[in-house]
Structure formats: C-alpha cells, structure tokens
Design a protein around this motif. Structure first.
Motif, PDB file in Angstrom:
ATOM      1  N   ALA A 249       0.783  -1.160   0.005  1.00  0.00           N
ATOM      2  CA  ALA A 249       0.101  -0.024   0.026  1.00  0.00           C
ATOM      3  C   ALA A 249       0.840   1.258   0.056  1.00  0.00           C
ATOM      4  O   ALA A 249       1.547   1.209   0.699  1.00  0.00           O
ATOM      5  N   ILE A 250       0.422   2.246  -0.630  1.00  0.00           N
ATOM      6  CA  ILE A 250       1.449   3.284  -1.103  1.00  0.00           C
ATOM      7  C   ILE A 250       0.700   4.561  -0.574  1.00  0.00           C
ATOM      8  O   ILE A 250      -0.198   4.805  -1.271  1.00  0.00           O
ATOM      9  N   LEU A 251       1.316   5.267   0.180  1.00  0.00           N
ATOM     10  CA  LEU A 251       0.722   6.556   0.733  1.00  0.00           C
ATOM     11  C   LEU A 251       1.491   7.809  -0.037  1.00  0.00           C
ATOM     12  O   LEU A 251       2.636   8.080   0.062  1.00  0.00           O
ATOM     13  N   ASP A 252       0.910   8.578  -0.837  1.00  0.00           N
ATOM     14  CA  ASP A 252       1.325   9.783  -1.564  1.00  0.00           C
ATOM     15  C   ASP A 252       0.653  10.896  -0.605  1.00  0.00           C
ATOM     16  O   ASP A 252      -0.441  10.907  -0.449  1.00  0.00           O
ATOM     17  N   THR A 253       1.794  11.754  -0.491  1.00  0.00           N
ATOM     18  CA  THR A 253       1.175  13.047   0.280  1.00  0.00           C
ATOM     19  C   THR A 253       1.599  14.369  -0.508  1.00  0.00           C
ATOM     20  O   THR A 253       2.523  14.452  -1.201  1.00  0.00           O
ATOM     21  N   PRO A 254       1.075  15.407  -0.353  1.00  0.00           N
ATOM     22  CA  PRO A 254       1.346  16.810  -0.880  1.00  0.00           C
ATOM     23  C   PRO A 254       2.513  17.117  -0.241  1.00  0.00           C
ATOM     24  O   PRO A 254       3.046  17.007   1.071  1.00  0.00           O
ATOM     25  N   GLY A 255       3.251  17.874  -0.863  1.00  0.00           N
ATOM     26  CA  GLY A 255       4.580  18.663  -0.253  1.00  0.00           C
ATOM     27  C   GLY A 255       4.361  19.561   0.713  1.00  0.00           C
ATOM     28  O   GLY A 255       3.333  20.210   0.925  1.00  0.00           O
ATOM     29  N   MET A 256       5.097  19.309   2.021  1.00  0.00           N
ATOM     30  CA  MET A 256       4.951  20.106   3.074  1.00  0.00           C
ATOM     31  C   MET A 256       5.646  21.262   3.116  1.00  0.00           C
ATOM     32  O   MET A 256       6.922  21.379   2.728  1.00  0.00           O
ATOM     33  N   ARG A 257       4.933  22.589   3.435  1.00  0.00           N
ATOM     34  CA  ARG A 257       5.831  23.788   3.336  1.00  0.00           C
ATOM     35  C   ARG A 257       6.540  23.822   4.598  1.00  0.00           C
ATOM     36  O   ARG A 257       7.519  24.534   4.767  1.00  0.00           O
ATOM     37  N   GLU A 258       5.965  23.208   5.726  1.00  0.00           N
ATOM     38  CA  GLU A 258       6.956  23.303   6.720  1.00  0.00           C
ATOM     39  C   GLU A 258       6.418  22.014   7.733  1.00  0.00           C
ATOM     40  O   GLU A 258       5.327  21.635   7.454  1.00  0.00           O
ATOM     41  N   LEU A 259       7.166  21.797   8.754  1.00  0.00           N
ATOM     42  CA  LEU A 259       6.852  20.645   9.481  1.00  0.00           C
ATOM     43  C   LEU A 259       7.232  20.912  10.788  1.00  0.00           C
ATOM     44  O   LEU A 259       8.456  20.707  11.340  1.00  0.00           O
ATOM     45  N   GLN A 260       6.343  21.330  11.720  1.00  0.00           N
ATOM     46  CA  GLN A 260       6.714  21.762  13.011  1.00  0.00           C
ATOM     47  C   GLN A 260       6.403  20.543  14.044  1.00  0.00           C
ATOM     48  O   GLN A 260       5.435  19.751  13.569  1.00  0.00           O
ATOM     49  N   LEU A 261       7.461  20.370  14.774  1.00  0.00           N
ATOM     50  CA  LEU A 261       7.421  19.153  15.617  1.00  0.00           C
ATOM     51  C   LEU A 261       6.427  19.242  16.853  1.00  0.00           C
ATOM     52  O   LEU A 261       6.423  20.411  17.268  1.00  0.00           O
ATOM     53  N   THR A 262       5.936  18.340  17.366  1.00  0.00           N
ATOM     54  CA  THR A 262       5.332  18.095  18.569  1.00  0.00           C
ATOM     55  C   THR A 262       5.120  16.662  18.983  1.00  0.00           C
ATOM     56  O   THR A 262       5.186  15.863  18.466  1.00  0.00           O
ATOM     57  N   GLU A 263       5.323  16.770  20.398  1.00  0.00           N
ATOM     58  CA  GLU A 263       5.434  15.362  20.960  1.00  0.00           C
ATOM     59  C   GLU A 263       6.441  14.366  20.047  1.00  0.00           C
ATOM     60  O   GLU A 263       6.086  13.224  20.006  1.00  0.00           O
ATOM     61  N   ALA A 264       7.571  15.015  20.103  1.00  0.00           N
ATOM     62  CA  ALA A 264       8.403  14.211  19.204  1.00  0.00           C
ATOM     63  C   ALA A 264       9.920  14.231  19.941  1.00  0.00           C
ATOM     64  O   ALA A 264      11.063  14.177  19.115  1.00  0.00           O
ATOM     65  N   ALA A 265       9.993  14.188  21.164  1.00  0.00           N
ATOM     66  CA  ALA A 265      11.204  14.257  21.961  1.00  0.00           C
ATOM     67  C   ALA A 265      11.923  13.131  21.897  1.00  0.00           C
ATOM     68  O   ALA A 265      13.312  13.179  21.493  1.00  0.00           O
ATOM     69  N   SER A 266      11.456  11.927  21.857  1.00  0.00           N
ATOM     70  CA  SER A 266      12.307  10.641  21.281  1.00  0.00           C
ATOM     71  C   SER A 266      12.832  10.615  20.051  1.00  0.00           C
ATOM     72  O   SER A 266      14.052  10.072  19.799  1.00  0.00           O
ATOM     73  N   GLY A 267      11.999  11.221  19.242  1.00  0.00           N
ATOM     74  CA  GLY A 267      12.569  11.041  17.757  1.00  0.00           C
ATOM     75  C   GLY A 267      13.905  12.044  17.611  1.00  0.00           C
ATOM     76  O   GLY A 267      14.652  11.867  16.859  1.00  0.00           O
ATOM     77  N   VAL A 268      13.559  13.211  18.196  1.00  0.00           N
ATOM     78  CA  VAL A 268      14.688  14.192  18.264  1.00  0.00           C
ATOM     79  C   VAL A 268      16.024  13.301  18.836  1.00  0.00           C
ATOM     80  O   VAL A 268      17.227  13.558  18.410  1.00  0.00           O
TER      81      VAL A 268
END
Length: 351
Positions: A249-268
């Motif tokens: 299954a393939i998800l295509d997404t629109p281009g993101m102008r910005e990607l603000q983080l939230t609740e992503a401390a572990s990922g950082v």
C-alpha cells in the motif's frame, strides 16, 4: 500489461494470504477485535479523507462514507453499516503527526499505520540537512522505519556528496535514484513487499509522486521543479493511499511547506543520539551547552569533533518540540477539566 508488483521485478511472488492482508491487515489489528464484532462489522481501511466524507476499502468493499471523527488516511475501521459515523477506529500501530498551522498548536495527523516512510529530497540546491533531520525526528518518533531517498541523481554529477552528507547524520538507509529511471522498483523493493504500507514524505517537486507511479504503475499527477530556486510545485493535493496488486500500500502526500514538531522528543533524541550521549557527561545536569564549566559538548566543539551548526540545530528542535508539546498537554488538561465539570453538573441535575 503488467498485472502486479512481482511482475515489475521479474518475479512471481506468492499472493498474500487474504484480501485483508493485502490491504495491511495483521495480528496487531486482529487482536483488537473479537469474533462477534468481526462478523457484524467488517474491517475497512481509510484511503482518503475529505471535509465531509471518507473513502474506505475492505474485502469486497470500496465505498465512500460520511466523515468519521478522528480518522486519518491509513486508519482501520470496524464498519458499522447501519450507522457509519459510529464505526470504531482501531488503535494505530504507528502514527505520523505534526503541529498544525495556526495559533492553536493543535496536532495534525499525517498518516496512520505506516511500516516505512521514504523521506524524499533532491540532489540539488533544495537539499537541506536541517530539514532531513526534522523529517527523521517525526518518523522515528512514530516508530516507522525511515529510508532517505535522494532523487535527481541523473542531474547531479556530485550526487555522491549528497549521499555522504546524509549518511553522516543518520543510520537510516540512504538511496540515490533517478525517480524516472527503471531502477526505482528494484532498489526500493526490500520495503515494498505485499501487505506492507509505505509512504513518501518531503517537500514539493522532489519526486514523491513520480516514485509512487514507478512502484505502483500508477498515474498520479507529477510536476517539475522551478529552475530559479530548485523548489517544487504542488501536484499532489491530498493524502491518498493506493494499493498495488501483490505489492505494498503506497501513501502519496502533498509537499509540506513546513513541519513543526510536537510530542517528538524521542525522535529528536534518536536523530541526535551522539550529542545526547555527550551531553549526559556534562558537569551540570541542566547544562545549556553554552559557557558553563565542564561542558562536554563545548569541549567537543573546541576539539573539532562536533559541528557548532549541528548543536544549534539540535537545540532548535528540542526547544520547538518542548514548546509545542507543552501547549498540547495544557490544552488536554483544560479539556479534561472541562469534561469533569460537565459530568459533575450532569450528575448533580440527575439527583
């Protein structure tokens, strides 16, 4: 005409066990459902979300429904045929999210139940290490496997330099391709097996839709980058999940102008695990890594083992995530308090 993904690769792959498994159904979701519910409410997967409706597919089901609250593309629902809006949303195995635009600092879901996220960038002037780190933090926080795909390899004589820069900042797989070339299907094949769900994330014009077409033999609209600044034009206008026969299954997404983080401390923390390890050796637990005595991070900068720019990027993402996450937590606390007040009032009237 090519019939399925296996034929793309010149292979004859055995079919997946069931129509639902082909859509990504697995024990994680089956374990949330008992036999009675399964008979009464068949599982369906959300492929599109619109303002007032959603589109779902299942075993013998392919239809639009009235909008079901709290759904996003990739979700699994137990379809209530009599009252579709009451369909139960199953707990997600993974969820990719960001802070929504606007002053409210709400959380916006990007996709649910992905196995692999292809983070797409270009081998040109739009390549940005800080942006890649941001995408990696979001994907890793979600528990999704990240793969960095660098497109436009055919237009960059120095494409190896872009690969080297990316490999220096992540342990994730890094692949350089010509998105319009024949090699796309074979190099991405390890992550695109039957029953898997993959998604393409990135800015506009980096080749996400072209890659989607290459893997799935689809005809998603594509566009070229602008020649003046190497930035792309929006071609995909909404998130959509496509299913490839005997493939992913393939998800295509629109281009993101910005990607603000939230609740992503572990990922950082995963993206900057080297700096976090060094910072844990600082003399003071609350060291800001500025001019404090005994700062191991500043010692690393002085020794040339840590790039000052990388420290700045790390601190920026940590601060951004903290502010946005605190705002979310405060809002949830207010909502919980309001709910308790309403329930108390209702109980009082009932007496």
């Amino acid at each position: 005409m090519v019939r399925d993904y296996g034929e793309f690769l010149g292979k004859t792959e055995p079919p997946v066990a069931s129509p639902l498994a082909a859509l990504g159904w697995r024990p994680f979701f089956a374990n949330q459902v008992d036999a009675d519910e399964l008979l009464a409410h068949p599982p369906v997967r959300v492929t599109e979300v619109h303002r007032s409706s959603i589109h779902v597919v299942g075993d013998g089901i392919d239809q639009s429904l009235p909008w079901v609250a709290a759904t996003t593309v990739g979700d699994w629902l137990m379809l209530n045929r009599e009252l579709p809006t009451a369909s139960r949303v199953l707990t997600r195995s993974t969820e990719i999210k960001r802070r929504a635009a606007g002053p409210g600092r709400d959380v916006q879901m990007i996709a649910a139940n992905l196995d692999t996220a292809f983070i797409v960038s270009s081998c040109n002037a739009d390549f940005n290490v800080a942006r890649l780190e941001r995408f990696l933090a979001v994907v890793l926080e979600a528990g999704v496997t990240p793969v960095v795909v660098l497109t436009k390899k055919d237009q960059a004589p120095d494409w190896q330099d872009y690969v080297a820069q990316t490999q220096a900042m992540t342990d994730a797989a890094v692949i350089a391709v010509n998105a319009k070339g024949d090699e796309v299907r074979s190099v991405l094949a390890p992550w695109c097996m039957p029953g898997q769900t993959v998604g393409f994330l990135g800015m506009s014009g980096v080749g996400k839709s072209t890659l989607t077409n290459a893997i799935g033999n689809l005809s998603v609209a594509t566009g070229d980058i602008r020649t003046d600044d190497a930035r792309g034009r929006h071609t995909t206008t909404r998130r959509q999940l496509f299913f490839v026969p005997n493939g992913p299954a393939i998800l295509d997404t629109p281009g993101m102008r910005e990607l603000q983080l939230t609740e992503a401390a572990s990922g950082v923390g995963e993206v900057f695990s080297d700096l976090e390890e060094i910072a844990s050796q600082c003399k003071f637990r609350d060291c800001a890594h500025g001019g404090e005595p005994g700062c191991k991070v500043q010692a690393g900068i002085a020794a040339g083992t840590i790039e000052p720019e990388r420290l700045v990027r790390w601190q920026k993402l940590v601060a951004e995530d903290r502010v946005n996450s605190e705002s979310v937590a405060q809002r949830r606390k207010r909502e919980k308090g309001f709910s308790r007040m309403v329930n108390k009032s209702i109980r009082g009237k009932a007496r």
